[in-house]
Scaffold this motif. Structure first.
Motif, PDB file in Angstrom:
ATOM      1  N   ALA A 172       0.939  -1.082  -0.155  1.00 30.44           N
ATOM      2  CA  ALA A 172      -0.075  -0.097  -0.005  1.00 30.44           C
ATOM      3  C   ALA A 172       0.942   1.101  -0.007  1.00 30.44           C
ATOM      4  O   ALA A 172       2.010   1.307   0.619  1.00 30.44           O
ATOM      5  CB  ALA A 172      -0.989   0.007   1.400  1.00 30.44           C
ATOM      6  N   GLN A 173       0.385   2.280  -0.359  1.00 35.10           N
ATOM      7  CA  GLN A 173       1.080   3.589  -0.765  1.00 35.10           C
ATOM      8  C   GLN A 173       0.165   4.389   0.461  1.00 35.10           C
ATOM      9  O   GLN A 173      -0.639   5.066   0.395  1.00 35.10           O
ATOM     10  CB  GLN A 173       0.649   4.294  -2.028  1.00 35.10           C
ATOM     11  N   VAL A 174       1.095   4.505   1.652  1.00 32.25           N
ATOM     12  CA  VAL A 174       0.796   4.967   3.038  1.00 32.25           C
ATOM     13  C   VAL A 174       1.236   6.482   2.980  1.00 32.25           C
ATOM     14  O   VAL A 174       2.265   6.680   3.237  1.00 32.25           O
ATOM     15  CB  VAL A 174       1.301   4.200   4.141  1.00 32.25           C
ATOM     16  N   ASP A 175       0.243   7.291   3.319  1.00 31.08           N
ATOM     17  CA  ASP A 175       0.451   8.627   3.873  1.00 31.08           C
ATOM     18  C   ASP A 175      -0.014   8.723   5.333  1.00 31.08           C
ATOM     19  O   ASP A 175      -0.921   8.754   5.740  1.00 31.08           O
ATOM     20  CB  ASP A 175      -0.398   9.839   2.963  1.00 31.08           C
ATOM     21  N   LEU A 176       1.148   8.703   6.260  1.00 31.40           N
ATOM     22  CA  LEU A 176       0.869   8.659   7.574  1.00 31.40           C
ATOM     23  C   LEU A 176       1.219  10.147   8.289  1.00 31.40           C
ATOM     24  O   LEU A 176       2.252  10.615   7.979  1.00 31.40           O
ATOM     25  CB  LEU A 176       2.049   7.667   8.309  1.00 31.40           C
ATOM     26  N   ARG A 177       0.400  10.758   9.230  1.00 36.81           N
ATOM     27  CA  ARG A 177       0.790  11.808   9.768  1.00 36.81           C
ATOM     28  C   ARG A 177       0.127  11.536  11.486  1.00 36.81           C
ATOM     29  O   ARG A 177      -0.915  11.168  11.352  1.00 36.81           O
ATOM     30  CB  ARG A 177       0.051  12.951   9.050  1.00 36.81           C
ATOM     31  N   ILE A 178       0.888  11.795  12.294  1.00 37.29           N
ATOM     32  CA  ILE A 178       0.397  11.918  13.679  1.00 37.29           C
ATOM     33  C   ILE A 178       0.900  13.084  14.234  1.00 37.29           C
ATOM     34  O   ILE A 178       1.989  13.769  14.388  1.00 37.29           O
ATOM     35  CB  ILE A 178       1.400  10.845  14.472  1.00 37.29           C
ATOM     36  N   ASP A 179      -0.426  13.982  14.468  1.00 39.55           N
ATOM     37  CA  ASP A 179      -0.395  15.235  15.039  1.00 39.55           C
ATOM     38  C   ASP A 179      -0.098  15.361  16.583  1.00 39.55           C
ATOM     39  O   ASP A 179      -0.500  14.486  17.411  1.00 39.55           O
ATOM     40  CB  ASP A 179      -1.376  16.112  14.794  1.00 39.55           C
ATOM     41  N   PRO A 180       0.536  16.273  17.081  1.00 40.42           N
ATOM     42  CA  PRO A 180       0.810  16.442  18.549  1.00 40.42           C
ATOM     43  C   PRO A 180      -0.805  16.530  19.191  1.00 40.42           C
ATOM     44  O   PRO A 180      -1.738  17.213  18.625  1.00 40.42           O
ATOM     45  CB  PRO A 180       1.325  17.639  18.634  1.00 40.42           C
ATOM     46  N   GLY A 181      -0.966  16.326  20.532  1.00 41.52           N
ATOM     47  CA  GLY A 181      -2.035  16.555  21.056  1.00 41.52           C
ATOM     48  C   GLY A 181      -2.250  15.408  22.038  1.00 41.52           C
ATOM     49  O   GLY A 181      -1.727  14.265  21.941  1.00 41.52           O
ATOM     50  N   ALA A 182      -3.458  15.503  22.947  1.00 42.25           N
ATOM     51  CA  ALA A 182      -3.930  14.313  23.456  1.00 42.25           C
ATOM     52  C   ALA A 182      -5.471  13.956  23.598  1.00 42.25           C
ATOM     53  O   ALA A 182      -6.043  13.298  24.505  1.00 42.25           O
ATOM     54  CB  ALA A 182      -3.443  14.406  25.284  1.00 42.25           C
ATOM     55  N   ASP A 183      -5.972  14.602  22.381  1.00 41.05           N
ATOM     56  CA  ASP A 183      -7.444  14.376  22.255  1.00 41.05           C
ATOM     57  C   ASP A 183      -7.885  13.297  21.199  1.00 41.05           C
ATOM     58  O   ASP A 183      -7.207  13.077  20.313  1.00 41.05           O
ATOM     59  CB  ASP A 183      -8.070  15.661  21.893  1.00 41.05           C
ATOM     60  N   HIS A 184      -8.831  12.973  21.278  1.00 44.29           N
ATOM     61  CA  HIS A 184      -9.377  11.778  20.576  1.00 44.29           C
ATOM     62  C   HIS A 184     -10.183  12.467  19.231  1.00 44.29           C
ATOM     63  O   HIS A 184     -11.633  12.424  19.527  1.00 44.29           O
ATOM     64  CB  HIS A 184     -10.272  10.569  21.307  1.00 44.29           C
TER      65      HIS A 184
END
Length: 210
Positions: free
Chosen positions: A175-187
């Motif tokens: 798969a061609q994966v675009d991954l991004r994890i943003d800062p924070g602690a909210d769902h």
């Protein structure tokens, strides 16, 4: 099993693609419909199943798979039956995008990694594969499938390491994966996540329209 699907979006006979929208724990299709209004696309018909008691499986997705049975198998059957419904409506796998949030994203990760299939795309908001032993698809079973995978650094339910591991498994399967994890602690689902999902949907619609 023939699940009831809540539908919205472009008329089925004019839609370029179908989106199977899978809600999270304690949610229902109305949540996914409200979130879909944040997507700027006019070419998709959305279909959303509803989990029994609004929960696809009882325990954390980090628990061993067997501890979430038999609910997990029943939920996978709902997804398979929903995809069969989409096929009957004229949407084969290459015209279907799977989209899930939270528990719905975990369930879709489990489905796609355990039983890969042709897809127009995959959108996973805050989720990862189920269990303690990762499913490993053989070969390049998801070759070329575009994936948007988004999460929050300190999400209270979904640890970052599991999101990273899921991205790696999807890439391993082609798969061609675009991954991004943003800062924070909210769902939460960010505006950036919705904008990037819109790009995936519009690109998939353009390919389907040929």
């Amino acid at each position: 099993m023939t699940p009831f699907l809540v539908e919205w979006g472009a008329p089925a006979d004019r839609a370029a693609l179908a989106v199977l929208a899978v809600h999270g724990r304690g949610q229902d299709p109305a949540f996914m419909q409200a979130t879909a209004h944040r997507f700027a696309t006019a070419s998709a018909r959305f279909f959303a199943p509803e989990a029994e008691d609004n929960t696809w499986y009882p325990l954390s997705f980090l628990e061993p798979v067997e501890r979430n049975q038999p609910a997990l198998d029943r939920s996978v059957q709902v997804l398979e039956a929903s995809l069969a419904r989409l096929a009957e409506a004229g949407f084969d796998g290459e015209r279907v995008v799977l989209w899930g949030f939270s528990q719905g994203a975990c369930l879709l990760s489990h489905l796609v990694l355990s039983a890969p299939r042709p897809l127009a795309g995959l959108v996973l908001f805050t989720g990862g594969y189920l269990g303690t032993a990762p499913p490993v698809p053989g070969g390049q079973a998801l070759s070329g499938v575009p994936v948007v995978l988004r999460s929050i650094e300190d999400d209270p339910w979904v640890p970052r390491h599991r999101v990273d591991e899921t991205a790696a498994l999807l890439r391993q399967a082609g798969a061609q994966v675009d991954l991004r994890i943003d800062p924070g602690a909210d769902h939460i689902i960010t505006d950036e996540a919705c904008a990037t999902a819109t790009e995936l949907l519009n690109a998939a619609a353009a390919r389907a329209s040929g």
